[in-house]
Design a protein around this motif. Structure first.
Motif, short mmCIF file in Angstrom:
data_model
loop_
_atom_site.label_atom_id
_atom_site.label_comp_id
_atom_site.label_asym_id
_atom_site.label_seq_id
_atom_site.Cartn_x
_atom_site.Cartn_y
_atom_site.Cartn_z
N UNK A 16 0.81 -1.23 0.00
CA UNK A 16 0.00 0.00 0.00
C UNK A 16 0.83 1.27 0.00
N UNK A 17 2.00 1.24 0.63
CA UNK A 17 2.80 2.45 0.77
C UNK A 17 4.17 2.27 0.13
N UNK A 18 4.85 3.38 -0.07
CA UNK A 18 6.22 3.33 -0.60
C UNK A 18 7.11 2.52 0.34
N UNK A 19 6.91 2.69 1.63
CA UNK A 19 7.70 1.95 2.62
C UNK A 19 7.43 0.45 2.53
N UNK A 20 6.15 0.06 2.36
CA UNK A 20 5.81 -1.35 2.17
C UNK A 20 6.58 -1.93 0.99
N UNK A 21 6.59 -1.17 -0.11
CA UNK A 21 7.23 -1.62 -1.35
C UNK A 21 8.73 -1.77 -1.17
N UNK A 22 9.35 -0.80 -0.51
CA UNK A 22 10.79 -0.86 -0.27
C UNK A 22 11.16 -2.03 0.63
N UNK A 41 10.16 -10.79 -10.60
CA UNK A 41 8.77 -11.02 -10.17
C UNK A 41 8.40 -10.07 -9.04
N UNK A 42 9.31 -9.86 -8.10
CA UNK A 42 9.06 -8.92 -7.00
C UNK A 42 8.82 -7.51 -7.55
N UNK A 43 9.65 -7.09 -8.50
CA UNK A 43 9.45 -5.78 -9.13
C UNK A 43 8.11 -5.74 -9.86
N UNK A 44 7.72 -6.86 -10.47
CA UNK A 44 6.42 -6.93 -11.13
C UNK A 44 5.28 -6.76 -10.14
N UNK A 49 1.14 -3.11 -8.02
CA UNK A 49 0.58 -2.37 -6.88
C UNK A 49 0.50 -0.87 -7.19
N UNK A 50 1.49 -0.37 -7.89
CA UNK A 50 1.52 1.07 -8.24
C UNK A 50 0.68 1.39 -9.46
N UNK A 51 0.50 0.42 -10.34
CA UNK A 51 -0.27 0.64 -11.55
C UNK A 51 0.60 0.46 -12.78
N UNK A 52 0.31 -0.58 -13.53
CA UNK A 52 1.12 -0.92 -14.69
C UNK A 52 0.99 0.12 -15.80
N UNK A 53 -0.16 0.75 -15.96
CA UNK A 53 -0.30 1.75 -17.02
C UNK A 53 0.55 2.99 -16.70
N UNK A 54 0.61 3.35 -15.44
CA UNK A 54 1.47 4.48 -15.04
C UNK A 54 2.94 4.14 -15.28
N UNK A 86 13.77 3.05 -11.44
CA UNK A 86 13.73 4.51 -11.46
C UNK A 86 12.29 5.00 -11.53
N UNK A 87 11.50 4.44 -12.41
CA UNK A 87 10.09 4.84 -12.56
C UNK A 87 9.28 4.53 -11.31
N UNK A 88 9.65 3.47 -10.60
CA UNK A 88 8.94 3.11 -9.37
C UNK A 88 9.40 3.94 -8.17
N UNK A 89 10.45 4.73 -8.37
CA UNK A 89 10.97 5.53 -7.26
C UNK A 89 11.81 4.72 -6.30
N UNK A 90 12.41 3.65 -6.80
CA UNK A 90 13.23 2.77 -5.98
C UNK A 90 14.70 2.99 -6.34
N UNK A 91 15.52 3.12 -5.33
CA UNK A 91 16.96 3.27 -5.54
C UNK A 91 17.65 1.98 -5.14
#
Length: 100
Positions: A16-22, A41-44, A49-54, A86-91
């Motif tokens: 649900x959140x950026x922190x969850x994803x990280x 698969x994890x990145x998928x 969760x963030x939206x594949x079209x975005x 980069x697009x997901x905001x993950x470093x």
């Protein structure tokens, strides 16, 4: 006897959140060892969760290409992984193996 209904677990529903994803990606990186498909698969899951079209708009890649690359069955290039993170905001970070 009552019938037990089960659903397939979908990690994306719980990110649900950026922190969850990280934290999810960090756990997957620790668990994966040298299994690149596991990380894809994890990145998928994060992408869904963030939206594949975005993500498609942000990377300039088609949704079909993203689904294929991040399915765990594909073999995405490192350039694709870098675009996606980069697009997901993950470093991505590096540290020595001994630093835990």
């Amino acid at each position: 006897m009552t019938e037990l209904k089960l659903r397939t677990w979908d990690s994306a529903e719980h990110l649900k959140t950026e922190e969850d994803m990280a934290q999810y990606l960090e756990a997957c990186l620790q668990e994966a060892g040298d299994d690149a498909a596991f990380i894809a698969k994890a990145l998928g899951n994060i992408a869904r969760a963030k939206g594949m079209s975005r993500l498609s708009r942000d990377t300039g890649m088609s949704q079909e290409s993203l689904y294929n690359a991040l399915s765990g069955e594909g073999n995405p290039s490192f350039a694709t992984i870098l675009k996606v993170t980069s697009a997901l905001g993950i470093r991505l970070h590096a540290r020595t193996a001994s630093s835990g």
